[in-house]
Design an enzyme around this catalytic site. Structure first.
Site, PDB file in Angstrom:
ATOM      1  N   ARG A  90       0.835  -1.190   0.000  1.00  0.00           N
ATOM      2  CA  ARG A  90       0.000   0.000   0.000  1.00  0.00           C
ATOM      3  C   ARG A  90       0.877   1.249   0.000  1.00  0.00           C
ATOM      4  O   ARG A  90       1.755   1.389   0.847  1.00  0.00           O
ATOM      5  CB  ARG A  90      -0.941   0.016   1.204  1.00  0.00           C
ATOM      6  CG  ARG A  90      -1.965  -1.098   1.157  1.00  0.00           C
ATOM      7  CD  ARG A  90      -2.871  -1.080   2.371  1.00  0.00           C
ATOM      8  NE  ARG A  90      -3.763  -2.235   2.351  1.00  0.00           N
ATOM      9  CZ  ARG A  90      -4.584  -2.562   3.337  1.00  0.00           C
ATOM     10  NH1 ARG A  90      -4.639  -1.814   4.414  1.00  0.00           N
ATOM     11  NH2 ARG A  90      -5.353  -3.630   3.246  1.00  0.00           N
TER      12      ARG A  90
ATOM     13  N   SER B  31      -7.955  -1.231   1.187  1.00  0.00           N
ATOM     14  CA  SER B  31      -8.891  -1.555   2.256  1.00  0.00           C
ATOM     15  C   SER B  31      -9.612  -0.320   2.788  1.00  0.00           C
ATOM     16  O   SER B  31     -10.317   0.362   2.063  1.00  0.00           O
ATOM     17  CB  SER B  31      -8.167  -2.307   3.371  1.00  0.00           C
ATOM     18  OG  SER B  31      -9.077  -2.811   4.314  1.00  0.00           O
ATOM     19  N   HIS B  32      -9.402   0.019   4.052  1.00  0.00           N
ATOM     20  CA  HIS B  32     -10.132   1.079   4.727  1.00  0.00           C
ATOM     21  C   HIS B  32      -9.453   2.435   4.599  1.00  0.00           C
ATOM     22  O   HIS B  32      -9.891   3.409   5.224  1.00  0.00           O
ATOM     23  CB  HIS B  32     -10.279   0.728   6.206  1.00  0.00           C
ATOM     24  CG  HIS B  32      -8.961   0.473   6.864  1.00  0.00           C
ATOM     25  ND1 HIS B  32      -8.203  -0.651   6.580  1.00  0.00           N
ATOM     26  CD2 HIS B  32      -8.257   1.176   7.787  1.00  0.00           C
ATOM     27  CE1 HIS B  32      -7.095  -0.613   7.305  1.00  0.00           C
ATOM     28  NE2 HIS B  32      -7.107   0.478   8.037  1.00  0.00           N
TER      29      HIS B  32
ATOM     30  N   LYS C 169     -11.727 -12.001   5.652  1.00  0.00           N
ATOM     31  CA  LYS C 169     -12.792 -11.461   6.492  1.00  0.00           C
ATOM     32  C   LYS C 169     -13.892 -10.952   5.589  1.00  0.00           C
ATOM     33  O   LYS C 169     -13.650 -10.572   4.445  1.00  0.00           O
ATOM     34  CB  LYS C 169     -12.267 -10.383   7.430  1.00  0.00           C
ATOM     35  CG  LYS C 169     -11.369  -9.325   6.818  1.00  0.00           C
ATOM     36  CD  LYS C 169     -10.869  -8.384   7.896  1.00  0.00           C
ATOM     37  CE  LYS C 169      -9.803  -7.412   7.375  1.00  0.00           C
ATOM     38  NZ  LYS C 169      -8.476  -8.027   7.326  1.00  0.00           N
TER      39      LYS C 169
ATOM     40  N   GLU D  90     -11.007 -10.195  14.096  1.00  0.00           N
ATOM     41  CA  GLU D  90      -9.976  -9.267  14.524  1.00  0.00           C
ATOM     42  C   GLU D  90     -10.642  -8.056  15.164  1.00  0.00           C
ATOM     43  O   GLU D  90     -11.764  -7.684  14.800  1.00  0.00           O
ATOM     44  CB  GLU D  90      -9.137  -8.799  13.334  1.00  0.00           C
ATOM     45  CG  GLU D  90      -8.306  -9.888  12.672  1.00  0.00           C
ATOM     46  CD  GLU D  90      -7.532  -9.370  11.470  1.00  0.00           C
ATOM     47  OE1 GLU D  90      -7.957  -8.341  10.905  1.00  0.00           O
ATOM     48  OE2 GLU D  90      -6.520  -9.989  11.110  1.00  0.00           O
TER      49      GLU D  90
ATOM     50  N   THR E 145      -1.824 -10.661  13.795  1.00  0.00           N
ATOM     51  CA  THR E 145      -2.721  -9.907  12.924  1.00  0.00           C
ATOM     52  C   THR E 145      -2.425 -10.265  11.469  1.00  0.00           C
ATOM     53  O   THR E 145      -1.282 -10.343  11.050  1.00  0.00           O
ATOM     54  CB  THR E 145      -2.523  -8.398  13.159  1.00  0.00           C
ATOM     55  OG1 THR E 145      -2.868  -8.109  14.514  1.00  0.00           O
ATOM     56  CG2 THR E 145      -3.406  -7.599  12.232  1.00  0.00           C
TER      57      THR E 145
ATOM     58  N   ASP F 278     -14.501  -5.839   3.417  1.00  0.00           N
ATOM     59  CA  ASP F 278     -14.126  -6.982   4.263  1.00  0.00           C
ATOM     60  C   ASP F 278     -14.256  -6.645   5.752  1.00  0.00           C
ATOM     61  O   ASP F 278     -14.196  -7.537   6.581  1.00  0.00           O
ATOM     62  CB  ASP F 278     -12.717  -7.476   3.930  1.00  0.00           C
ATOM     63  CG  ASP F 278     -11.624  -6.467   4.243  1.00  0.00           C
ATOM     64  OD1 ASP F 278     -10.448  -6.845   4.227  1.00  0.00           O
ATOM     65  OD2 ASP F 278     -11.952  -5.284   4.479  1.00  0.00           O
ATOM     66  N   ARG F 279     -14.423  -5.377   6.090  1.00  0.00           N
ATOM     67  CA  ARG F 279     -14.604  -5.001   7.493  1.00  0.00           C
ATOM     68  C   ARG F 279     -16.052  -4.579   7.730  1.00  0.00           C
ATOM     69  O   ARG F 279     -16.786  -4.254   6.796  1.00  0.00           O
ATOM     70  CB  ARG F 279     -13.662  -3.863   7.870  1.00  0.00           C
ATOM     71  CG  ARG F 279     -12.207  -4.222   7.679  1.00  0.00           C
ATOM     72  CD  ARG F 279     -11.289  -3.136   8.175  1.00  0.00           C
ATOM     73  NE  ARG F 279      -9.899  -3.469   7.878  1.00  0.00           N
ATOM     74  CZ  ARG F 279      -8.861  -3.156   8.640  1.00  0.00           C
ATOM     75  NH1 ARG F 279      -9.053  -2.499   9.758  1.00  0.00           N
ATOM     76  NH2 ARG F 279      -7.645  -3.491   8.283  1.00  0.00           N
TER      77      ARG F 279
ATOM     78  N   ASP G  37     -13.204  -2.023   0.758  1.00  0.00           N
ATOM     79  CA  ASP G  37     -13.268  -3.282  -0.001  1.00  0.00           C
ATOM     80  C   ASP G  37     -14.226  -4.284   0.614  1.00  0.00           C
ATOM     81  O   ASP G  37     -14.221  -5.469   0.246  1.00  0.00           O
ATOM     82  CB  ASP G  37     -11.878  -3.905  -0.148  1.00  0.00           C
ATOM     83  CG  ASP G  37     -11.265  -4.316   1.183  1.00  0.00           C
ATOM     84  OD1 ASP G  37     -10.379  -5.189   1.200  1.00  0.00           O
ATOM     85  OD2 ASP G  37     -11.668  -3.728   2.213  1.00  0.00           O
TER      86      ASP G  37
ATOM     87  N   SER H 120      -9.933  -5.136  14.587  1.00  0.00           N
ATOM     88  CA  SER H 120      -9.972  -4.042  13.601  1.00  0.00           C
ATOM     89  C   SER H 120     -11.176  -4.195  12.682  1.00  0.00           C
ATOM     90  O   SER H 120     -11.068  -4.013  11.467  1.00  0.00           O
ATOM     91  CB  SER H 120      -8.676  -3.999  12.803  1.00  0.00           C
ATOM     92  OG  SER H 120      -8.412  -5.261  12.224  1.00  0.00           O
TER      93      SER H 120
ATOM     94  N   ASP I 184     -16.183  -1.132   5.039  1.00  0.00           N
ATOM     95  CA  ASP I 184     -15.040  -0.332   4.603  1.00  0.00           C
ATOM     96  C   ASP I 184     -14.944  -0.357   3.086  1.00  0.00           C
ATOM     97  O   ASP I 184     -15.830  -0.856   2.381  1.00  0.00           O
ATOM     98  CB  ASP I 184     -13.753  -0.833   5.250  1.00  0.00           C
ATOM     99  CG  ASP I 184     -13.303  -2.176   4.742  1.00  0.00           C
ATOM    100  OD1 ASP I 184     -12.097  -2.471   4.800  1.00  0.00           O
ATOM    101  OD2 ASP I 184     -14.176  -2.950   4.280  1.00  0.00           O
TER     102      ASP I 184
END
Length: 1433
Positions: free
Chosen positions: A874, A973-974, A1249, A1236, A1217, A1153-1154, A1151, A1238, A1149
């Protein structure tokens, strides 16, 4: 309100006229009870009143309690003179004790009504339960009220443990009466008991009463069928490991009852009851205190199952052996040998010692053993043998075996009764019984040995324990067939071990067996067993081994064989072979062959009409094709295997007999040639044709000197044996050398023009392995394969098979590489221009080469900083747009993968749609084409959520059956998106999960050494806005790019996991409102499809569900800081929005996954969320209905999940993690639910996730909890209710996370080094701690978390710094790998509170002392320059 009014309100209860006084509504209102939570055992104390205490009540009610109370006391104290022993269903009360008290039963039954106060219902059910303990008359008094059973069963749904316990206890009492069992079963009690037992953290007393009710019910055979349900059995098996002995015993009792019905055996075995019960039976008494009853029940179940031959094998495989019960008197005949110090059978010295305990586990009270230290090869079987023998002989000497009179000596069926013992003791016990004077006992021991000799370990164990010698003695000294048959069966099963065979022969058994075989009057059954043993011992395949055998204990083997294998024996063998079954025929031939090996003088054998035996063996009717359908075909194949053994033995014998001139003169060679040729051409399995072919060649050589390949006989051997064998070697051998030898030999055969060789090769499936060999790097192998395929292509009938095997793209690739042998192949193709396949290849290569997109190689150099974090690489967009930055990382990834994951593979390329994704997709497509990838799948508009990518890899199949081997996921991600924000890329493997560290480490190393990368720069950009397939031609063949709908595969997967109908019903209720915020991430592509189209939610329930490249200018991180609009709508914002908040809210988020879960004015921490999902998964989510394999959390996540795992007896794992660590556990079948802190939650349905999955899981739990509340006026169970009930059950883990984002990386590193340095001295740490905050507990330990993967053994170090306090609190400091710039320091603070009265505090208030300590201990402000965190969660 009168009692009759209560009855009418219930609607199902009919009360007889009892002349009861009316009860006013005021009096009902004052009917209260004293809440009692004492255990069942205390309640049964005689000094304790079994009925509730009325504080204010109608005098009539008080009198009713008093009368019931006194009548119960009289029955318990024995005042009536009746038997006071209380057993289920036993009548213990006299007429005098049931008069006045019984008249109040109707009142308490009426109080069970559904419209009564829950506290009144609880009081009534407890009263009736205690009353029912008075015996059958009391139960009859309750059961006279029609419908009361339904009300009792309904109370099993109560949230009160006391009510559930009493309801289950009353059902237990009622089920103890034969008359009422069927009524109980039909009342829905079984279903409600199952549901109750499925509850997490169910009180032990409730479990016990429920299971005891099942115990009573399963006395009835018809009810057993209903109880033998997979869900109930799974629960019962889990209760076998319960901490409470009474629960264990009750579960064992139910299983024992179920095992009494043969119809339940199959499901009992399938659900895994045998390993669990065998474990209980083998455990030491010290491991299971008070477990005598459960051992008895476990033994009963296994003995019932062991009546089936197959299940008996499964029981023995678990280490327990069935032992005959012969009665204590039989052991009185045991006479121990004169005392001598024991020794092992092979002479290893054993010394007595008092200095150390035995190495072999024998009790020090019995024997101290110490084997010579210079001897290292004492195997386990010998150790167990001497330990078992010592223990069993000791017990026999003191008369302790069957001391408890397991059967009555005069009881019926004595000869059939068995018990079970652990393997070591069981083997020794059986051997001990063999040596007893009791003939019947010895016979039964022999039967048990025969049954237990199921594998090599058991056979060797019996041998080492000394079973062979007494068996041989029984064979020699007893002429009764009833004795001989079980003895011979035992020897036969033992002789399946080559090791035991030697011992059997050493004990002189062969002589006795041969003499027995000579007796024509013995039964066919005995003959078959005897011949089996002889054939095992005198196995001709051991010819060379026997020449070097040192000889048995009892004389010379060679001499003994010469003595026993005389003319009479061969005559008898020929007689048996001519008149008996195929098995006897085969064994007779095998022994005759052995006779030839041990006695080269064949005249004795030849004179015994051996040709008739051979003719009989080679004329097998089974070689003809079956006439019937598939069912008969299966039987035919089994018979074919048996015939193959016989034919192979006969062919081997015939081949050896042909060495004798005198034998050759006695046979008609032509007849045998035709017989063997017919067998060779038959469907006999190939591995049985080895000796058939050898025999035919030898017969032919004797009759015709020509050895040409074109000789008809040699030709048949080539076609029916040699070519099929070579194809088999090419297809299945793992050795490259063997494959090469096979294809070279095939090329030789084909090149020599052997007639029909091409047709045979094709019919035997030789084309596909030949094509596969073309991709071998062995040039000789490739050239030979090409030559054979070229000859195969001469026949147009083979073209379809060649193309289907994938020959064309393989040929194209290697032609383009201009390898020398392919130039020759093309010249040959030109010469044979009439052959269409060759013309096709030639036209493609010569005429269409100009249409192939070109692959160019671009020079590059390493770029610093391309080390992937926990979720890939990233960086800011401007970094990724640097020349070669993305290309270097993509090529480094391709280079880190094995060839089969790239060449000809299918890859997924998509992401969350953030800025730069569309450009990156086109670059990766061109690089994939250049690297030989066969096809690329792209989500429409490049959109695929990270969990959807995982689902596509695992679930999607192309039109041609292709499956993805991996994926490039374009996401940060987020993190924010846009031209000045973040971009990211990561690679997922064929299991759908992130690349493991072994791959990411290779990628990073490759980025440091990369010099060039291939790319198809002239490949046009693909239109990714429309679903469809775009095809190209390249140097490596066809290359496709398929754009597909982003949601189809994922939605299909979700519908297979959750009960969408139940969720739809919840969403349709006007009482339930819902809000979902996608934060303009990729989740919006799924939200409308799932929540609106599939589940019927309103469009207005969706917030920010249009995916945008910059996420609408926001930060797509689902937490209380960034999901501001949702937080405000849910009533958690700083200002009131004016309207009533929805019942349930969630956010995703970038993508998807959260996830963040919210209730009305209530926030659910991610740590609590995963724990609550795990606690409710089995009952609420169909995917988990069969149970959870295990659960896991990341190290920084709170320990809420740990408590659930312990309570539900689930496997638990704490990992670093990074979702890849969960994926390893899931792939190994060790984990079902994980999470997790997060905001990541998921399960084993994919390997990422999954935010939407978590939302659907919560919706499922809400639907499950509210299935009775959706309709009508009942209040819904809210998110807050569920969480607070969870805290009350499991305790609360106060938890918070402080994020310090974009911290200077150097300063962040210094802070972490400071914390590590502090850990060197815990006392010094505690001085600092107490100096900062004296009101916190002391530090118990501190470390830097390190993880050893239980699956692959890999070790992950430096995963976070932990300070663990004595009261269970934790401080964790970790550098996050998910940021794109600078460093992110995450501080995790946790405190556990078990006291339910203290779980309602605000988190920041409860954690304030620890927060203050963490900031000062770490010197956070000093190192970071920050006075406050960026985000607090």
């Amino acid at each position: 309100m009168s009692l009759s009014t209560i009855a009418s309100g219930i609607g199902v209860l009919e009360l007889p006229c009892l002349r009861l006084l009316p009860i006013s509504s005021t009096q009902i209102q004052f009917l209260t009870v004293e809440a009692r939570k004492q255990s069942r055992r205390i309640r049964r104390e005689r000094s304790f009143s079994p009925f509730p205490v009325l504080i204010q009540s109608n005098r009539r009610l008080r009198h009713g309690f008093s009368e019931l109370n006194s009548s119960f006391d009289r029955s318990n104290s024995g005042e009536t003179g009746s038997d006071t022993t209380l057993k289920d269903g036993e009548e213990v009360r006299s007429e005098s004790s049931s008069g006045v008290g019984d008249s109040y039963v109707g009142l308490f039954v009426g109080m069970l009504g559904l419209d009564n106060d829950p506290l009144d219902r609880e009081q009534a059910i407890e009263t009736l339960w205690k009353y029912s303990l008075g015996g059958k008359k009391c139960i009859d008094a309750i059961m006279q009220f029609h419908g009361c059973l339904n009300l009792i069963v309904n109370l099993l749904k109560s949230e009160s443990s006391s009510a559930c316990e009493a309801a289950a206890g009353l059902i237990r009492s009622i089920a103890s009466v034969n008359l009422y069992r069927e009524s109980v079963a039909e009342s829905g009690a079984l279903e409600e008991i199952t549901a109750l037992l499925s509850r997490p953290s169910l009180a032990t007393v409730v479990k016990e009463q429920c299971i005891c009710a099942l115990w009573n019910l399963t006395v009835d055979e018809e009810i057993r069928e209903k109880v033998a349900d997979f869900d109930i059995l799974r629960l019962l098996i889990s209760f076998l490991e319960d901490d409470d002995v009474n629960v264990k015993e009750a579960a064992g009792g139910v299983l024992a009852n179920l095992a009494l019905s043969r119809s339940t055996h199959k499901i009992l075995v399938e659900v895994g009851v045998i390993p669990k019960l065998a474990k209980l039976l083998k455990a030491d008494n010290t491991e299971n205190k008070g477990s005598k009853v459960i051992r008895k029940e476990a033994r009963n179940v296994l003995l019932e199952l062991a009546k089936d031959e197959y299940y008996r094998i499964l029981v023995i495989e678990e280490g327990v052996v069935p032992i005959p019960i012969i009665g204590a008197d039989a052991y009185k005949s045991f006479r121990p040998d004169l005392y001598s110090w024991p020794s092992l059978p092979d002479g290893i010295n054993i010394e007595q010692t008092a200095k150390a305990p035995s190495r072999f586990g024998a009790s020090e009270l019995l024997l101290g053993l110490n084997v010579d230290k210079n001897v290292d090869d004492v195997d386990e079987a010998k150790m167990k043998a001497i330990v078992g023998r010592t223990n069993q002989q000791f017990l026999a000497r003191i008369g302790a075996i069957e001391f408890e009179k397991e059967i009555k000596s005069e009881g019926p069926g004595k000869s059939q009764q068995l018990t079970l013992l652990p393997c070591v003791d069981g083997v020794a016990r059986l051997v001990l019984i063999l040596g007893l004077a009791d003939e019947l006992a010895a016979t039964r021991a022999a039967e048990s040995i025969a049954d237990a000799s199921i594998n090599e370990d058991m056979r060797v164990s019996f041998m080492e324990a000394g079973a062979v010698k007494p068996l041989v003695q029984l064979l020699a000294n007893n002429n009764k067939e009833t004795v001989k048959l079980p003895v011979i069966r035992a020897l036969k099963n033992l002789s399946l071990s080559r090791t035991v065979c030697q011992r059997i022969e050493a004990e002189g058994a062969v002589w006795f067996l041969i003499n027995l075989l000579k007796q024509p009057e013995i039964s066919l059954n005995v003959t078959e067993h005897v011949l089996d043993i002889i054939a095992h011992i005198l196995d001709p395949s051991k010819e060379m081994e026997s020449k070097f055998y040192e000889g048995p204990v009892n004389g010379s083997k060679a001499d003994s064989r010469k003595e026993v294998l005389d003319a009479a024996v061969f005559s008898r063998l020929v007689q048996i072979a001519k008149t008996a079954s195929p098995n006897l025929l085969r064994n007779a031939i095998s022994v005759i062959e052995f006779g030839i090996i041990s006695n080269p003088n064949m005249d004795t054998i030849i004179s015994k009409d051996i040709t008739t035996v051979l003719d009989l063996a080679l004329r097998q009717k089974v070689l003809e094709e079956p006439e019937n359908e598939a069912e008969e075909l299966e039987k035919h194949l089994l018979k074919l295997e048996e015939a193959g053994l016989t034919i192979s033995a006969a062919s081997r014998l015939l081949t050896k007999l042909l060495d004798s001139e005198s034998f050759r003169q006695t046979i008609d060679t032509a007849v045998f040639i035709e017989l063997v040729r017919k067998i060779l051409r038959s469907s006999l399995p190939l591995h049985y044709k080895d000796w058939v072919a050898a025999c035919l060649v030898k017969l032919t050589a004797l009759s015709s000197p020509s050895q040409s390949l074109n000789n008809p006989i040699n030709l048949e051997v080539t076609l029916y044996k040699t070519i099929p064998s070579l194809v088999e070697q090419m297809s299945f051998s793992s050795s490259p050398e063997t494959k090469e030898a096979a294809v070279l030999e095939l090329n030789k055969i084909v090149s020599e023009g052997v007639p029909e060789s091409i047709q045979t090769l094709a019919s035997q499936g030789g084309i596909e392995p030949l094509v596969k060999l073309l991709e071998e790097r062995n040039e000789r192998c490739v050239e030979a394969s090409l030559s054979v395929l070229y000859n195969l292509s001469m026949d147009s009938e083979n073209h379809t098979a060649i193309i289907r095997a994938g020959a064309v793209p393989v040929l194209r690739r290697i032609v383009m590489s201009q390898r020398p042998q392919w130039e020759k192949a093309l010249r040959a193709a030109c010469f044979y221009h009439h052959h269409s396949l060759c013309v096709q290849i030639l036209i493609f290569v010569l005429l269409k080469a100009n249409m192939v997109f070109k692959v160019s190689t671009v020079s590059t150099s390493p770029i610093d900083g391309q080390k992937p974090g926990t979720s890939g690489l990233r960086k800011k967009v401007k970094v990724f747009k640097q020349p070669n930055y993305l290309e270097n990382f993509v090529q480094a990834t391709f280079n880190a993968l094995t060839a089969e994951k790239v060449k000809g593979a299918t890859l997924v390329v998509s992401g969350d749609g953030r800025y730069y994704s569309k450009d990156a997709v086109q670059i990766i497509i061109k690089m994939a084409a250049a690297n030989g990838v066969r096809r690329v799948w792209v989500g429409k508009n490049t959109l695929l959520s990270t969990p959807a990518v995982s689902a596509v890899i695992r679930e999607r199949s192309g039109a041609d059956g292709s499956k993805a081997t991996g994926a490039f996921i374009l996401t940060a991600s987020h993190n924010p998106g846009g031209p000045t924000e973040d971009f990211g890329i990561k690679y997922n493997m064929e299991n759908g999960g992130p690349a493991p560290e072994s791959i990411t480490d290779k990628i990073y190393e490759n980025t440091k050494t990369i010099k060039e990368y291939p790319i198809a720069q002239d490949l046009p950009n693909v239109d990714i806005s429309a679903v469809g397939v775009t095809s190209f031609e390249g140097p490596e063949g066809k290359f496709d790019v398929e754009v597909f709908d982003s949601a189809d595969d994922y939605v299909k997967l979700m519908k297979s996991i959750f009960d969408f109908e139940a969720i739809r019903k919840l969403l349709s209720s006007p009482k339930f409102t819902f809000c979902y915020d996608a934060l303009h991430g990729v989740a919006g592509a799924y939200a409308h499809r799932i929540f609106v189209e599939e589940l019927g939610a309103q469009e207005s329930a969706l917030l920010n569900c249009t995916p945008k490249e910059d996420f609408g200018g926001g930060h797509p991180d689902p937490n209380l800081t960034y999901a501001k609009e949702l937080v405000a709508r849910m009533g958690l914002g700083k200002s009131d929005t004016g309207g009533e908040p929805p019942e349930f809210g969630a956010a995703a988020d970038g993508d998807a996954d959260r996830n963040m879960i919210l209730g009305k004015r209530f926030f659910v921490t991610p740590s609590d969320s995963v724990a609550i999902i795990a606690a409710n998964a089995i009952g609420a989510i169909p995917y988990f209905s069969s149970g959870l394999k295990g659960v896991a959390r990341s190290m920084p996540t709170s320990a809420a999940l740990d408590v659930v795992a312990k309570s539900l007896n689930l496997k638990f794992f704490e990992v670093p993690t990074g979702w890849k660590f969960f994926g390893n556990l899931m792939d190994a079948g060790m984990c079902s639910v994980c999470g997790e802190e997060s905001f990541g939650t998921g399960s084993d349905h994919i390997r990422e996730k999954d935010g939407i999955w978590a939302v659907l899981a919560w919706m499922s739990i809400l639907a499950h909890k509210n299935k009775g509340n959706i309709d009508g006026n009942a209040k819904l169970v809210s998110v807050e209710d569920i969480v607070r009930q969870h805290w009350a059950t499991y305790g609360r883990h106060y938890y918070t996370r402080y994020d310090y984002e974009n911290v200077d990386a150097g300063k962040a590193k210094e802070l972490m080094e400071h914390l590590v340095k502090l850990q060197s001295s815990i006392p010094e740490v505690n001085k600092i701690v107490k100096g900062i905050r004296s009101d916190v507990a002391s530090v118990a330990s501190a470390d830097e978390f390190e993880y050893k993967d239980p699956v692959d053994g890999s070790i992950s170090k430096h995963q976070g710094i932990r300070y663990l306090f004595e009261d269970g609190s934790r401080l964790v400091f970790r550098l996050s790998g998910t940021g794109s710039e600078g460093a992110t320091i995450r501080l995790y603070i946790e405190q556990y509170e078990k006291d339910a009265s203290k779980t309602g505090r605000e988190s920041q208030e409860a954690l304030s002392p620890l927060v203050d300590l963490a900031l000062k201990l770490s010197k956070m402000e000093e190192f970071t320059g920050r006075s406050a965190p960026t985000v607090i969660t």
